[in-house]
Design a protein around this motif. Sequence first.
Motif, PDB file in Angstrom:
ATOM      1  N   TRP A 138       0.822  -1.204   0.000  1.00  0.00           N
ATOM      2  CA  TRP A 138       0.000   0.000   0.000  1.00  0.00           C
ATOM      3  C   TRP A 138       0.861   1.260   0.000  1.00  0.00           C
ATOM      4  N   GLY A 139       2.016   1.196   0.651  1.00  0.00           N
ATOM      5  CA  GLY A 139       2.924   2.333   0.608  1.00  0.00           C
ATOM      6  C   GLY A 139       3.342   2.659  -0.810  1.00  0.00           C
ATOM      7  N   GLY A 140       3.680   1.617  -1.580  1.00  0.00           N
ATOM      8  CA  GLY A 140       4.066   1.837  -2.969  1.00  0.00           C
ATOM      9  C   GLY A 140       2.913   2.308  -3.826  1.00  0.00           C
ATOM     10  N   ALA A 141       1.690   1.856  -3.486  1.00  0.00           N
ATOM     11  CA  ALA A 141       0.515   2.264  -4.258  1.00  0.00           C
ATOM     12  C   ALA A 141       0.107   3.694  -3.956  1.00  0.00           C
ATOM     13  N   ALA A 142       0.093   4.052  -2.674  1.00  0.00           N
ATOM     14  CA  ALA A 142      -0.403   5.360  -2.267  1.00  0.00           C
ATOM     15  C   ALA A 142       0.666   6.453  -2.354  1.00  0.00           C
ATOM     16  N   PRO A 202       3.907   6.490  -4.415  1.00  0.00           N
ATOM     17  CA  PRO A 202       4.966   6.011  -5.320  1.00  0.00           C
ATOM     18  C   PRO A 202       6.153   6.955  -5.394  1.00  0.00           C
ATOM     19  N   GLU A 203       5.939   8.223  -5.023  1.00  0.00           N
ATOM     20  CA  GLU A 203       7.050   9.172  -5.057  1.00  0.00           C
ATOM     21  C   GLU A 203       7.995   8.994  -3.868  1.00  0.00           C
ATOM     22  N   LEU A 204       7.530   8.323  -2.807  1.00  0.00           N
ATOM     23  CA  LEU A 204       8.336   8.165  -1.607  1.00  0.00           C
ATOM     24  C   LEU A 204       9.200   6.916  -1.662  1.00  0.00           C
ATOM     25  N   TYR A 205       8.644   5.829  -2.201  1.00  0.00           N
ATOM     26  CA  TYR A 205       9.338   4.548  -2.187  1.00  0.00           C
ATOM     27  C   TYR A 205       9.831   4.167  -3.581  1.00  0.00           C
ATOM     28  N   LYS A 206      11.103   3.846  -3.651  1.00  0.00           N
ATOM     29  CA  LYS A 206      11.720   3.516  -4.936  1.00  0.00           C
ATOM     30  C   LYS A 206      11.637   2.031  -5.256  1.00  0.00           C
ATOM     31  N   CYS A 207      11.300   1.201  -4.273  1.00  0.00           N
ATOM     32  CA  CYS A 207      11.065  -0.215  -4.504  1.00  0.00           C
ATOM     33  C   CYS A 207      10.226  -0.771  -3.358  1.00  0.00           C
ATOM     34  N   VAL A 208       9.575  -1.908  -3.634  1.00  0.00           N
ATOM     35  CA  VAL A 208       8.664  -2.524  -2.676  1.00  0.00           C
ATOM     36  C   VAL A 208       8.924  -4.029  -2.651  1.00  0.00           C
ATOM     37  N   ILE A 209       8.996  -4.600  -1.446  1.00  0.00           N
ATOM     38  CA  ILE A 209       9.082  -6.055  -1.304  1.00  0.00           C
ATOM     39  C   ILE A 209       7.993  -6.494  -0.325  1.00  0.00           C
ATOM     40  N   SER A 210       7.111  -7.366  -0.786  1.00  0.00           N
ATOM     41  CA  SER A 210       6.051  -7.914   0.055  1.00  0.00           C
ATOM     42  C   SER A 210       6.279  -9.407   0.231  1.00  0.00           C
ATOM     43  N   ILE A 211       6.408  -9.833   1.479  1.00  0.00           N
ATOM     44  CA  ILE A 211       6.601 -11.245   1.801  1.00  0.00           C
ATOM     45  C   ILE A 211       5.315 -11.748   2.450  1.00  0.00           C
TER      46      ILE A 211
END
Length: 419
Positions: free
Chosen positions: A330-334, A336-345
């Motif tokens: 959700w961080g990457g979705a809401a 996208p300018e803050l997070y440069k990559c996302v890993i969901s386990i």
Amino acid sequence: MFDYIVDRDGKVVGRSALRGLSGRTMVMEALGADGRWTEVFRLRTDEVQDLPEYRFLGPTSQPGQIYVAMKPQEGEAETTASVRVFDFKTRSMGPPVWRNPTYDVVGIVREEGTQELLAGCYWADIYQCDFIDRTLERTMRGIRRFMGDGWSVRVISQARDASRWLVAVSSPNNAGEYYIYDSAAQRMDFVGRRFPALVEERLGTMRRVDYQAGDGQALFGYLTRPPATTDQARPPLIVMPHGGPEMRDTLTYDQWAQFLTTRGYQVFQPNFRGSSGMGRPFAEAGYRQYGGVMQADVTAGVEHLIAQGLVDAGQICIVGASYGGYAALWGGAAQPELYKCVISIAGMSDLVGIMNWERGQADADSDRYQYWLKSIGDPRADREALLAVSPITRAAGYGPPVLLIHGEDDDVVPPVQSR
């Protein structure tokens, strides 16, 4: 499969059994005077973690009675989990016998012979135990002074006359050591280390970070920086919200954080509203706040680190497992300018889907399903609200690159949530 519960005399007073075709239902039973077993309660095995209302801590000084860590019940003025006594003979739960006003109890120390309650234990930043007896409390304070700030101390066992204590200690850059405390000599004798090859100087340094949410709520988390990092350095940041969400992070050795910091990253672990360990109101403030204040609290922590000059705003990724995986997605979705990559386990991407799956796994009136109704929301009545904060609805045009990791036999969060 049975796990038996015994009182101080070694007499069996209860048992837990795993039942069902898949062995996923745990039934707690009490042994009656007639030799028959009577069911006290039942839970699915994953509810033991999902629904931490109470857990057994060990036998008391009285036959047939067990110490229990129990959350405050509705209507109680106190807000933190306390130590109580469950009587298997009367099937009744007694009043609190020990409680910390700020933190939930997670363990106890008992006298080796009589099983008398000596101390209640909890996680503040570190793990600590407060002794009821003043002499024993002075001894524990002496042990803590010997170890210094930032060390968690657990009492593993004691001699019957309390002349010697075996204690386990740990810190953010020390996975654990054992000592024997000699009360007559007032001396701590080193026994050994859990992982001798892990050199403290080569591990990251962790510190507490206090900050405020946008609405003024006081919050905190932990920042672990790579070894030998200067104050001016700003290594890439990995934001790592914990799972649960009714769990918490602490100022202690964290294998994931150390793995990442020893590879050049700094790691931020926020305790957002919805986290456990700090009383019922703080935990319940996260109910039905997926994508809401829980996420905003994570963001507020990241923004605080940027404002403090500790982080380069262009080098931030978010990683998490279970609920933490949802928060990452959700961080990457809401943002996208803050997070440069996302890993969901093993993270959740579809809140309506996970709630429908939960209902299929347990009866609609089961404790497990009722808990998730309170925590996440109703897949029917709240359908639109849940879809609005489900990462799957943002898949088209999702901004940051994503890595999805999921075990094919996961029976807590189904793998379809990552497909």
